[in-house]
Scaffold this motif. Sequence first.
Motif, PDB file in Angstrom:
ATOM      1  N   SER A 257     -27.453  -9.990 -25.771  1.00 58.23           N
ATOM      2  CA  SER A 257     -28.363 -10.724 -24.904  1.00 58.23           C
ATOM      3  C   SER A 257     -28.348 -10.157 -23.496  1.00 58.23           C
ATOM      4  N   ALA A 258     -29.407 -10.448 -22.772  1.00 58.08           N
ATOM      5  CA  ALA A 258     -29.467 -10.281 -21.322  1.00 58.08           C
ATOM      6  C   ALA A 258     -29.868 -11.647 -20.780  1.00 58.08           C
ATOM      7  N   ASP A 259     -29.166 -12.123 -19.750  1.00 57.68           N
ATOM      8  CA  ASP A 259     -29.248 -13.522 -19.364  1.00 57.68           C
ATOM      9  C   ASP A 259     -29.707 -13.690 -17.917  1.00 57.68           C
ATOM     10  N   HIS A 260     -30.408 -14.754 -17.647  1.00 60.90           N
ATOM     11  CA  HIS A 260     -31.066 -15.114 -16.379  1.00 60.90           C
ATOM     12  C   HIS A 260     -32.471 -14.513 -16.338  1.00 60.90           C
ATOM     13  N   LEU A 261     -32.607 -13.263 -15.877  1.00 61.51           N
ATOM     14  CA  LEU A 261     -33.853 -12.481 -16.034  1.00 61.51           C
ATOM     15  C   LEU A 261     -35.022 -12.908 -15.153  1.00 61.51           C
ATOM     16  N   GLU A 262     -34.762 -13.597 -14.064  1.00 64.02           N
ATOM     17  CA  GLU A 262     -35.859 -14.024 -13.200  1.00 64.02           C
ATOM     18  C   GLU A 262     -36.695 -12.855 -12.679  1.00 64.02           C
ATOM     19  N   ALA A 279     -33.218 -12.759 -24.869  1.00 65.46           N
ATOM     20  CA  ALA A 279     -33.297 -13.250 -23.496  1.00 65.46           C
ATOM     21  C   ALA A 279     -32.712 -14.653 -23.459  1.00 65.46           C
ATOM     22  N   VAL A 280     -31.620 -14.841 -22.717  1.00 60.32           N
ATOM     23  CA  VAL A 280     -31.032 -16.167 -22.575  1.00 60.32           C
ATOM     24  C   VAL A 280     -31.497 -16.759 -21.246  1.00 60.32           C
ATOM     25  N   LEU A 281     -32.287 -17.821 -21.327  1.00 63.89           N
ATOM     26  CA  LEU A 281     -32.858 -18.450 -20.144  1.00 63.89           C
ATOM     27  C   LEU A 281     -31.963 -19.606 -19.699  1.00 63.89           C
ATOM     28  N   VAL A 305     -39.820 -10.719 -27.427  1.00 61.82           N
ATOM     29  CA  VAL A 305     -38.386 -10.904 -27.205  1.00 61.82           C
ATOM     30  C   VAL A 305     -37.986 -12.316 -27.623  1.00 61.82           C
ATOM     31  N   ARG A 306     -36.932 -12.439 -28.368  1.00 59.69           N
ATOM     32  CA  ARG A 306     -36.399 -13.754 -28.700  1.00 59.69           C
ATOM     33  C   ARG A 306     -35.877 -14.427 -27.437  1.00 59.69           C
ATOM     34  N   MET A 307     -36.096 -15.745 -27.306  1.00 62.38           N
ATOM     35  CA  MET A 307     -35.670 -16.476 -26.114  1.00 62.38           C
ATOM     36  C   MET A 307     -34.724 -17.604 -26.497  1.00 62.38           C
ATOM     37  N   ALA A 308     -33.510 -17.540 -26.000  1.00 57.07           N
ATOM     38  CA  ALA A 308     -32.538 -18.612 -26.178  1.00 57.07           C
ATOM     39  C   ALA A 308     -32.462 -19.428 -24.891  1.00 57.07           C
ATOM     40  N   VAL A 309     -31.868 -20.602 -24.997  1.00 57.37           N
ATOM     41  CA  VAL A 309     -31.714 -21.509 -23.862  1.00 57.37           C
ATOM     42  C   VAL A 309     -30.267 -21.981 -23.838  1.00 57.37           C
ATOM     43  N   ALA A 310     -29.642 -21.992 -22.647  1.00 56.95           N
ATOM     44  CA  ALA A 310     -28.237 -22.400 -22.548  1.00 56.95           C
ATOM     45  C   ALA A 310     -27.987 -23.113 -21.228  1.00 56.95           C
ATOM     46  N   THR A 332     -40.114 -28.012 -18.711  1.00 56.57           N
ATOM     47  CA  THR A 332     -40.795 -28.431 -17.489  1.00 56.57           C
ATOM     48  C   THR A 332     -40.786 -27.363 -16.405  1.00 56.57           C
ATOM     49  N   LEU A 333     -39.694 -26.602 -16.295  1.00 61.08           N
ATOM     50  CA  LEU A 333     -39.578 -25.602 -15.233  1.00 61.08           C
ATOM     51  C   LEU A 333     -40.067 -24.226 -15.661  1.00 61.08           C
ATOM     52  N   PHE A 334     -39.795 -23.840 -16.916  1.00 56.63           N
ATOM     53  CA  PHE A 334     -40.155 -22.502 -17.391  1.00 56.63           C
ATOM     54  C   PHE A 334     -41.381 -22.513 -18.292  1.00 56.63           C
ATOM     55  N   ARG A 335     -41.874 -23.693 -18.631  1.00 63.45           N
ATOM     56  CA  ARG A 335     -43.072 -23.851 -19.460  1.00 63.45           C
ATOM     57  C   ARG A 335     -42.889 -23.318 -20.886  1.00 63.45           C
ATOM     58  N   LEU A 336     -41.672 -23.411 -21.417  1.00 57.19           N
ATOM     59  CA  LEU A 336     -41.503 -23.162 -22.832  1.00 57.19           C
ATOM     60  C   LEU A 336     -42.147 -24.293 -23.610  1.00 57.19           C
ATOM     61  N   THR A 337     -42.616 -24.004 -24.807  1.00 58.62           N
ATOM     62  CA  THR A 337     -43.064 -25.070 -25.684  1.00 58.62           C
ATOM     63  C   THR A 337     -41.837 -25.808 -26.210  1.00 58.62           C
ATOM     64  N   VAL A 338     -42.055 -27.004 -26.739  1.00 61.27           N
ATOM     65  CA  VAL A 338     -40.945 -27.741 -27.344  1.00 61.27           C
ATOM     66  C   VAL A 338     -40.314 -26.926 -28.467  1.00 61.27           C
ATOM     67  N   GLU A 339     -41.151 -26.297 -29.274  1.00 68.45           N
ATOM     68  CA  GLU A 339     -40.605 -25.507 -30.380  1.00 68.45           C
ATOM     69  C   GLU A 339     -39.770 -24.346 -29.856  1.00 68.45           C
ATOM     70  N   GLU A 340     -40.220 -23.690 -28.801  1.00 67.26           N
ATOM     71  CA  GLU A 340     -39.446 -22.587 -28.224  1.00 67.26           C
ATOM     72  C   GLU A 340     -38.120 -23.080 -27.661  1.00 67.26           C
ATOM     73  N   ALA A 341     -38.147 -24.229 -26.985  1.00 65.17           N
ATOM     74  CA  ALA A 341     -36.916 -24.750 -26.388  1.00 65.17           C
ATOM     75  C   ALA A 341     -35.896 -25.133 -27.458  1.00 65.17           C
ATOM     76  N   LEU A 342     -36.353 -25.815 -28.502  1.00 64.94           N
ATOM     77  CA  LEU A 342     -35.442 -26.210 -29.572  1.00 64.94           C
ATOM     78  C   LEU A 342     -34.949 -25.004 -30.369  1.00 64.94           C
ATOM     79  N   ALA A 343     -35.847 -24.071 -30.639  1.00 65.58           N
ATOM     80  CA  ALA A 343     -35.404 -22.837 -31.300  1.00 65.58           C
ATOM     81  C   ALA A 343     -34.416 -22.097 -30.413  1.00 65.58           C
ATOM     82  N   GLY A 344     -34.630 -22.192 -29.098  1.00 67.93           N
ATOM     83  CA  GLY A 344     -33.749 -21.508 -28.159  1.00 67.93           C
ATOM     84  C   GLY A 344     -32.336 -22.043 -28.146  1.00 67.93           C
TER      85      GLY A 344
END
Length: 397
Positions: A257-262, A279-281, A305-310, A332-344
């Motif tokens: 992974s590569a993390d943060h990535l702003e 990508a770990v957001l 790119v696959r997007m994880a959330v931590a 709310t802040l990054f505008r991921l969809t619910v499915e993306e956030a849960l998959a993340g």
Amino acid sequence: MRKILSGLRIATFEETDTPYGLVKNGSIGIDGERIAWIAQDIPNDWRGVESLDFGGRLATPALIDCHTHLVFGGNRAREFEMRLEGASYEEIARAGGGIVSSVKATNGLSEDELVAQSLPRLDTLLAEGISTIEIKSGYGLNIEAELKMLRVARRLAALRPVRILTSYLGAHAVPPEYRGRADDYISQVVLPGLEAAHAANLVDAVDGFCEGIAFSPAQITRVFEKARALGLPVKLHAEQLSNLGGAKLAASFGALSADHLEYLDEDGARAMAAAGTVAVLLPGAFYALREERAPPVRILRDAGVRMAVATDCNPGTSPLTSLLLTMNMACTLFRLTVEEALAGATREAAHALGLSKEIGTISPGKRAEIAIWNAEQPAELCYRIGFNPLHQLILKA
């Protein structure tokens, strides 16, 4: 032992054309520690097996927090005040605060004291249906203290029903005694410390902080080359405050992974996609630092790119111990969809830890690590703020 979980809406998170990989009114067969099947009708050869009816509740894979700094001493509440007064993260760090202040507090504690301070944070996370957590070192900045942190992480895994993966983060910051001599710190502390951690079976992956206030790409390359020689996977804090090409560097080593990535650009995203680097957001750090530049989610999506959330749970820039709140922030802040956030926080987090063959989806053959929620639809898990709807965490039959 075999067991059936029935009366469920199952968000499998398998990659299908169905949103969430959803199976309505389904059942899950568990044989020992593995998932045997997912179906709407119970197979004939499972008739008579103990069945638990969950009354239409939602099932997801157990959650995974794939980026934390959970083991540390003290707190940095004063820095929170300083940021409110206008000081930037970089200004605080250059004034001797930031990571260095946590180093002092961590080094002042015994191993037992660190365990005692870390357990409440761990328990808070586990209460939200988490089965797997990554924990980094990085607040020792000398060999013995880094090893102490990793030993504490291993002890936590023995004290609670959780899988903990460790990341060696000796290249987190340059300690005061090495100021202006970062290369010497790499040579004299980071590399021999990594060898010692590996020899003691304390490290599962190697991390670094590639940033102007931390380490250059050339210095991180030295660390990654040592990791490669030891057969350890790598990951990287990259492009958080500027773009030094850390994501491309991580991808060139096949990083998990590569993390943060702003500050990630399109070239970095394409390199990550080609290497399979996740990508770990980390919206907690974005929120706590009141940053204005969010990770380029559109660029990540377009590149595939696959997007994880931590949570990025840490004492200074993300004092966050709720992965549920993290998912809400990601939406709310990054505008991921619910499915993306849960998959993340499930499937993609498993990829970010190199565990996708074992966990992250509800799939036959994978480990039976399943969260049952007092919810009917997946969006409820990202919608509420400060509310935990966990009904039960299943870890085996």
